[in-house]
Design a protein around this motif. Structure first.
Motif, PDB file in Angstrom:
ATOM      1  N   LEU A 142       0.899  -1.148  -0.034  1.00 39.95           N
ATOM      2  CA  LEU A 142      -0.109   0.014  -0.031  1.00 39.95           C
ATOM      3  C   LEU A 142       0.961   1.355  -0.029  1.00 39.95           C
ATOM      4  N   ASN A 143       1.963   1.254   0.708  1.00 39.52           N
ATOM      5  CA  ASN A 143       2.905   2.538   0.861  1.00 39.52           C
ATOM      6  C   ASN A 143       3.548   2.602  -0.618  1.00 39.52           C
ATOM      7  N   ASP A 144       3.795   1.825  -1.376  1.00 38.73           N
ATOM      8  CA  ASP A 144       4.341   1.830  -2.747  1.00 38.73           C
ATOM      9  C   ASP A 144       3.230   2.778  -3.643  1.00 38.73           C
ATOM     10  N   LEU A 145       1.974   2.348  -3.403  1.00 34.44           N
ATOM     11  CA  LEU A 145       1.190   3.134  -4.228  1.00 34.44           C
ATOM     12  C   LEU A 145       0.861   4.465  -3.558  1.00 34.44           C
ATOM     13  N   LEU A 146       0.925   4.643  -2.355  1.00 34.04           N
ATOM     14  CA  LEU A 146       0.764   5.865  -1.729  1.00 34.04           C
ATOM     15  C   LEU A 146       1.983   6.859  -2.054  1.00 34.04           C
ATOM     16  N   GLN A 147       3.215   6.278  -2.441  1.00 35.70           N
ATOM     17  CA  GLN A 147       4.363   7.348  -3.008  1.00 35.70           C
ATOM     18  C   GLN A 147       4.232   7.469  -4.604  1.00 35.70           C
ATOM     19  N   ALA A 148       3.724   6.495  -5.103  1.00 35.36           N
ATOM     20  CA  ALA A 148       3.585   6.653  -6.675  1.00 35.36           C
ATOM     21  C   ALA A 148       2.424   7.380  -7.045  1.00 35.36           C
ATOM     22  N   LEU A 149       1.377   7.338  -6.294  1.00 36.09           N
ATOM     23  CA  LEU A 149       0.018   8.203  -6.568  1.00 36.09           C
ATOM     24  C   LEU A 149      -0.189   9.114  -5.590  1.00 36.09           C
TER      25      LEU A 149
END
Length: 250
Positions: free
Chosen positions: A205-212
């Motif tokens: 989830l953190n990867d998505l938060l950083q990417a988007l």
């Protein structure tokens, strides 16, 4: 059907609004006897049955509409059976000089929508009847051959009508499967999420938060849950250790 006979007249008038050959009798009950004639693809014709005589039409239609309204209110018979019975009687009466078949399909759609069968707006009942014309006429004729007699049974028609609805539902399911396979059921934001997962899986989830960064964590969680429900992605692990990957077809 709540507008009664006047509503039926209006529907017929609107249905044939642009048909110049029907201008004289548009929206009016018939004043000449008519027959139900089957027109087959090979050009042949066959008289299926004689219909209600003109001087009886107004009373029979009023009785039919009153009966249908009452049955829908009583809720003792399944609405699909009521609709099937109504359409059979409507076609048997054949109240207008022309356009009865087309109007019966329109009435079918309207009654299905009114009873919350929303799927009918995404498929074509008209097209299905055209494809099954022989079975359609045979089912009608099976009851009509004994019209007004104790032997008038409409089992064949009701089974045909219900089977037609099942066929339409199956067709819609196939359409949805194709649509789903192309990802067309995802909105633009969800497509971005899917694309990111495809390129970087497994992701957290953190990867998505950083990417988007323009998407909130609340929205991301909702989108991920929706995409899991639709079997676009799957999750592995629990809590903070959860990762997401694209779900492959078996």
């Amino acid at each position: 059907m709540k507008d009664g006979v006047s509503g039926m007249d209006t529907l017929h008038q609107r249905l044939l609004k642009y048909s110049t050959k029907d201008e004289r009798h548009r929206g009016l009950y018939k004043n000449l006897s008519n027959k139900v004639i089957a027109n087959y693809p090979d050009g042949t014709q066959k008289v299926i049955f004689n219909t209600t005589e003109p001087h009886l039409v107004e009373n029979e239609m009023a009785d039919l509409i009153d009966w249908a309204n009452q049955q829908f209110k009583l809720n003792e018979i399944h609405p699909l059976v009521i609709i099937g019975l109504f359409i059979y009687e409507f076609l048997s009466i054949h109240p207008f000089q022309d356009g009865n078949g087309r109007l019966s399909r329109l009435l079918t759609n309207l009654l299905l929508l009114k009873n919350d069968y929303q799927f009918i707006q995404y498929v074509s009942f008209e097209n299905l009847i055209e494809q099954k014309k022989k079975l359609y006429y045979e089912a009608l004729m099976d009851g009509q051959k004994n019209r007004y007699l104790d032997a008038e049974l409409i089992n064949s028609w009701i089974l045909f009508f219900l089977d037609a609805l099942v066929t339409l539902i199956h067709r819609l399911e196939l359409k949805y499967d194709v649509f789903k396979s192309k990802g067309g059921y995802l909105n633009d934001r969800q497509k971005k999420i899917k694309e990111f997962i495809e390129k970087n899986q497994p992701i957290k989830l953190n990867d998505l938060l950083q990417a988007l960064p323009d998407i909130t964590i609340h929205t991301l969680k909702k989108d991920l849950q929706y995409m899991k429900t639709e079997q676009v992605i799957e999750s592995i692990g629990k809590n903070r250790g959860t990762v997401y990957i694209i779900k492959f077809e078996d």
